[in-house]
Design a protein around this motif. Sequence first.
Motif, PDB file in Angstrom:
ATOM      1  N   LEU A   2       5.065  10.279  -6.402  1.00 17.68           N
ATOM      2  CA  LEU A   2       6.230  10.475  -7.248  1.00 17.68           C
ATOM      3  C   LEU A   2       6.217  11.010  -8.722  1.00 17.68           C
ATOM      4  CD1 LEU A   2       8.945   7.999  -6.149  1.00 17.68           C
ATOM      5  CD2 LEU A   2       9.084  10.334  -5.968  1.00 17.68           C
ATOM      6  N   GLN A   3       4.642  10.437  -9.148  1.00 15.14           N
ATOM      7  CA  GLN A   3       4.416  10.886 -10.563  1.00 15.14           C
ATOM      8  C   GLN A   3       4.318  12.337 -10.726  1.00 15.14           C
ATOM      9  OE1 GLN A   3       1.280   8.366 -11.484  1.00 15.14           O
ATOM     10  NE2 GLN A   3       2.500   6.601 -11.803  1.00 15.14           N
ATOM     11  N   ARG A   4       3.800  13.122  -9.604  1.00 19.74           N
ATOM     12  CA  ARG A   4       3.500  14.303  -9.692  1.00 19.74           C
ATOM     13  C   ARG A   4       4.770  15.510  -9.085  1.00 19.74           C
ATOM     14  NH1 ARG A   4      -1.195  12.430  -6.305  1.00 19.74           N
ATOM     15  NH2 ARG A   4      -0.185  12.964  -4.782  1.00 19.74           N
ATOM     16  N   MET A  13      15.435  21.192  -1.445  1.00 20.47           N
ATOM     17  CA  MET A  13      14.778  21.071  -2.645  1.00 20.47           C
ATOM     18  C   MET A  13      13.287  20.868  -2.343  1.00 20.47           C
ATOM     19  SD  MET A  13      15.839  17.597  -4.196  1.00 20.47           S
ATOM     20  CE  MET A  13      17.465  17.434  -3.858  1.00 20.47           C
ATOM     21  N   ASP A  14      12.404  21.044  -3.190  1.00 26.25           N
ATOM     22  CA  ASP A  14      11.055  20.614  -3.161  1.00 26.25           C
ATOM     23  C   ASP A  14      10.851  19.296  -2.982  1.00 26.25           C
ATOM     24  OD1 ASP A  14      10.136  23.233  -3.530  1.00 26.25           O
ATOM     25  OD2 ASP A  14       9.824  23.061  -5.742  1.00 26.25           O
ATOM     26  N   HIS A  15       9.804  18.628  -2.187  1.00 27.94           N
ATOM     27  CA  HIS A  15       9.490  17.391  -2.080  1.00 27.94           C
ATOM     28  C   HIS A  15      10.660  16.574  -1.511  1.00 27.94           C
ATOM     29  CE1 HIS A  15       6.168  18.106  -4.736  1.00 27.94           C
ATOM     30  NE2 HIS A  15       6.903  18.717  -5.619  1.00 27.94           N
ATOM     31  N   HIS A  52      10.808  15.776 -12.501  1.00 22.99           N
ATOM     32  CA  HIS A  52      12.333  15.331 -12.558  1.00 22.99           C
ATOM     33  C   HIS A  52      12.520  14.751 -11.088  1.00 22.99           C
ATOM     34  CE1 HIS A  52      12.629  18.394 -15.846  1.00 22.99           C
ATOM     35  NE2 HIS A  52      12.401  19.271 -14.675  1.00 22.99           N
ATOM     36  N   ALA A  53      11.337  13.590 -11.005  1.00 24.20           N
ATOM     37  CA  ALA A  53      11.611  12.847  -9.812  1.00 24.20           C
ATOM     38  C   ALA A  53      12.688  12.030  -9.886  1.00 24.20           C
ATOM     39  CB  ALA A  53      10.392  11.991  -9.670  1.00 24.20           C
ATOM     40  N   ARG A  54      12.980  11.515 -11.045  1.00 22.79           N
ATOM     41  CA  ARG A  54      14.459  10.411 -10.870  1.00 22.79           C
ATOM     42  C   ARG A  54      15.650  11.235 -10.471  1.00 22.79           C
ATOM     43  NH1 ARG A  54      12.493   6.115 -14.352  1.00 22.79           N
ATOM     44  NH2 ARG A  54      13.796   4.189 -13.893  1.00 22.79           N
ATOM     45  N   ARG A  92       0.742  -1.145   0.028  1.00 20.03           N
ATOM     46  CA  ARG A  92      -0.052  -0.019   0.034  1.00 20.03           C
ATOM     47  C   ARG A  92       0.738   1.142   0.107  1.00 20.03           C
ATOM     48  NH1 ARG A  92      -1.615   3.180   3.832  1.00 20.03           N
ATOM     49  NH2 ARG A  92      -1.018   2.089   5.705  1.00 20.03           N
ATOM     50  N   VAL A  93       2.148   1.166   0.986  1.00 19.20           N
ATOM     51  CA  VAL A  93       2.780   2.557   0.972  1.00 19.20           C
ATOM     52  C   VAL A  93       3.530   2.676  -0.385  1.00 19.20           C
ATOM     53  CG1 VAL A  93       4.908   3.413   2.251  1.00 19.20           C
ATOM     54  CG2 VAL A  93       2.949   2.392   3.444  1.00 19.20           C
ATOM     55  N   ILE A  94       4.076   1.686  -1.130  1.00 17.13           N
ATOM     56  CA  ILE A  94       4.607   1.872  -2.184  1.00 17.13           C
ATOM     57  C   ILE A  94       3.853   2.239  -3.145  1.00 17.13           C
ATOM     58  CG2 ILE A  94       5.809   0.274  -4.055  1.00 17.13           C
ATOM     59  CD1 ILE A  94       7.249  -1.540  -1.735  1.00 17.13           C
ATOM     60  N   GLY A  95       2.554   1.721  -3.294  1.00 21.09           N
ATOM     61  CA  GLY A  95       1.527   2.295  -4.446  1.00 21.09           C
ATOM     62  C   GLY A  95       1.373   3.790  -3.863  1.00 21.09           C
ATOM     63  N   GLU A  96       1.250   4.191  -2.812  1.00 19.83           N
ATOM     64  CA  GLU A  96       0.775   5.729  -2.746  1.00 19.83           C
ATOM     65  C   GLU A  96       2.239   6.577  -2.905  1.00 19.83           C
ATOM     66  OE1 GLU A  96      -0.236   6.108   1.319  1.00 19.83           O
ATOM     67  OE2 GLU A  96      -1.728   4.873   1.232  1.00 19.83           O
ATOM     68  N   LEU A  97       3.398   6.006  -2.667  1.00 20.38           N
ATOM     69  CA  LEU A  97       4.645   6.735  -2.980  1.00 20.38           C
ATOM     70  C   LEU A  97       4.729   6.826  -4.555  1.00 20.38           C
ATOM     71  CD1 LEU A  97       7.305   5.403  -0.614  1.00 20.38           C
ATOM     72  CD2 LEU A  97       6.538   7.767  -0.814  1.00 20.38           C
ATOM     73  N   MET A  98       4.444   5.776  -5.383  1.00 20.33           N
ATOM     74  CA  MET A  98       4.509   5.753  -6.766  1.00 20.33           C
ATOM     75  C   MET A  98       3.527   6.993  -7.360  1.00 20.33           C
ATOM     76  SD  MET A  98       6.823   3.876  -7.592  1.00 20.33           S
ATOM     77  CE  MET A  98       6.659   3.510  -9.342  1.00 20.33           C
ATOM     78  N   GLN A  99       2.332   6.919  -6.894  1.00 17.36           N
ATOM     79  CA  GLN A  99       1.391   8.077  -7.218  1.00 17.36           C
ATOM     80  C   GLN A  99       1.935   9.254  -6.934  1.00 17.36           C
ATOM     81  OE1 GLN A  99      -2.268   6.925  -5.385  1.00 17.36           O
ATOM     82  NE2 GLN A  99      -2.932   5.587  -6.924  1.00 17.36           N
TER      83      GLN A  99
END
Length: 118
Positions: free
Chosen positions: A59-61, A85-87, A64-66, A50-57
């Motif tokens: 991170l998509q926002r 930095m942001d986030h 330049h997340a990578r 569940r946590v990984i799914g939330e993180l992935m969502q």
Amino acid sequence: MSRPYSLNLQVTSVLSQLAAFPHPHLHEYLLDPYLSLAPGCRSLFSVLVRVIGELMQRLQRVPHARAKLLLVRRQLLGLVPGEQMDHSVLLKAVVVLEEFCKELAAIALVKGPPEGPA
């Protein structure tokens, strides 16, 4: 995910120590992804999914997340100076989660399956 980096480290450290403890019930609950549970109960595996799914969502926002994730990882290793930095809280949480999953995998590999009745 939105907790401070130091708190995330402390929680994952305690869970890793529990997972490494040689007790069959702890091994089963913390390291067995196929564990059958009563309705409404969660295992560490189900919480991590569940946590990984939330993180992935989330991170998509992040633009330049990578690249930002790589920079945060290098900052945490002390390879580059830390700059705001942001986030950053989210990105640090991703790094902690990645390392925690690697640690759990290593513990599970070393411990092997729990010993049952012979």
